[in-house]
Write an enzyme that holds these catalytic residues in place. Structure first.
Site, PDB file in Angstrom:
ATOM      1  CB  ALA A 186      -0.938  -0.008   1.212  1.00 58.39           C
ATOM      2  CD  GLU A 188       5.893   0.131  -1.656  1.00 56.92           C
ATOM      3  OE1 GLU A 188       6.859   0.215  -0.865  1.00 56.92           O
ATOM      4  OE2 GLU A 188       4.862  -0.544  -1.397  1.00 56.92           O
ATOM      5  CB  THR A 216       3.985  -1.337  16.123  1.00 60.37           C
ATOM      6  OG1 THR A 216       3.844  -1.518  14.701  1.00 60.37           O
ATOM      7  CG2 THR A 216       4.709  -2.542  16.705  1.00 60.37           C
ATOM      8  CG  HIS A 218       4.328  -0.339  10.229  1.00 56.95           C
ATOM      9  ND1 HIS A 218       5.372   0.402   9.728  1.00 56.95           N
ATOM     10  CD2 HIS A 218       3.927  -1.160   9.214  1.00 56.95           C
ATOM     11  CE1 HIS A 218       5.606   0.052   8.469  1.00 56.95           C
ATOM     12  NE2 HIS A 218       4.736  -0.890   8.131  1.00 56.95           N
ATOM     13  CG  PHE A 243      -9.269   5.291  -0.554  1.00 56.77           C
ATOM     14  CD1 PHE A 243      -7.997   5.808  -0.680  1.00 56.77           C
ATOM     15  CD2 PHE A 243      -9.584   4.557   0.576  1.00 56.77           C
ATOM     16  CE1 PHE A 243      -7.049   5.603   0.313  1.00 56.77           C
ATOM     17  CE2 PHE A 243      -8.644   4.341   1.564  1.00 56.77           C
ATOM     18  CZ  PHE A 243      -7.372   4.871   1.439  1.00 56.77           C
ATOM     19  NE  ARG A 257     -14.932  -3.696   6.537  1.00 52.73           N
ATOM     20  CZ  ARG A 257     -15.385  -4.396   7.576  1.00 52.73           C
ATOM     21  NH1 ARG A 257     -15.139  -5.699   7.647  1.00 52.73           N
ATOM     22  NH2 ARG A 257     -16.101  -3.819   8.523  1.00 52.73           N
TER      23      ARG A 257
END
Length: 289
Positions: A186, A188, A216, A218, A243, A257
């Site tokens: 994601a 990139e 974390t 991240h 999106f 999803r």
């Protein structure tokens, strides 16, 4: 002083409760809070508008619960798919055909469980009760698209890609006019979409990826930059970017999803891209319908 209205129907058993909940979820109802207590539980589903009506005279030949929708054929297809998943074609007798009414609407009735009948309807005139607005059409004929899809979490993103291609091809796009670009993850995606958008060779870009929350920060750092980069590329190039990057707590949510339970977000992202290209063309022509 009146705030809302609720209709309570006892399910009769846990299995019926779960199947009815599954049915309304499949049709796209927004889930409410619901409740779980020691001796009962409830599944709540919300609608933007509620009415309590009393009829004097002939009833319109429907169930006592009517649900107004904006895309009746899509709801009918979702109900058909759900019924087939429950018991094959044999249970389709619980679903009536879509018929025209004498009050300028179309309607069908479905009984997902014995004793639980619901009628879904839509006005024949889609503008009835609505202000006239400029909206995009869902025809992709003559349009060119790029799909930028991340390889990371491919078990999810491949499903999203299948959904996006399905939506574009069903809507009239030609396969040769759809460019598929794969990036490592994601992170990139923004760099790839910006390069494609600046070339000006496509009408819209569909972005597909999947981020799963870890232990974390991240996850948040990646998501915020991906969303910002895609949005900035769209704003600065003028090319619509849809999106379709999932942000989920776990793999189960992501699978739901990607076509398992909650529709396919890749399909939805592609549909949004088609509509935005059409809308952009209309606005450029002065808002002509």
């Amino acid at each position: 002083m009146i705030k809302g209205i609720s209709i309570l129907r006892p399910a009769g058993s846990a299995a019926v409760h779960d199947r009815l909940s599954s049915f309304f979820s499949a049709l796209g109802f927004a889930p409410g809070a619901g409740w779980t207590e020691e001796d009962s539980r409830g599944a709540s589903f919300l609608a933007p508008l509620g009415n309590l009506e009393f009829v004097d005279g002939k009833m319109p030949g429907t169930a006592d619960i009517l649900v107004e929708v904006t895309a009746l054929d899509a709801v009918y297809q979702a109900a058909t798919t759900w019924l087939r998943a429950q018991g094959g074609d044999a249970v389709l007798s619980r679903l009536s055909a879509i018929t025209d009414t004498d009050w300028q609407s179309r309607i069908f009735t479905v009984e997902p469980e014995s004793g639980f009948a619901f009628s879904f309807w839509a006005w024949t005139d889609p503008l009835r009760g609505k202000p006239v607005a400029v909206e995009g059409d869902l025809s992709a004929e003559g349009m060119k698209f790029a799909i930028v899809v991340a390889r990371w979490n491919a078990v999810i993103t491949d499903r999203l890609l299948e959904g996006a291609l399905d939506a574009l091809l069903r809507s009239g796009a030609k396969r040769r006019e759809i460019q598929i670009v794969r990036v490592p993850g994601a992170w990139e995606i923004p760099a790839a979409v910006r390069t494609i958008a600046e070339q000006g060779k496509v009408d819209a870009i569909v972005t597909l990826g999947c981020l799963l929350r870890g232990e974390t920060a991240h996850y948040e750092a990646i998501y915020n930059e991906v969303a910002r980069g895609i949005g900035q590329s769209q704003q600065e190039t003028g090319i619509p970017h849809s999106f379709g990057v999932l942000t989920c707590e776990n793999l189960e949510q992501a699978l739901n999803r990607a076509g398992i339970k909650a529709g396919n977000k890749g399909f939805e992202a592609a549909v949004a891209a088609i509509e935005m290209v059409s809308l952009r063309h209309k606005l450029a022509q002065g808002g002509a319908a």
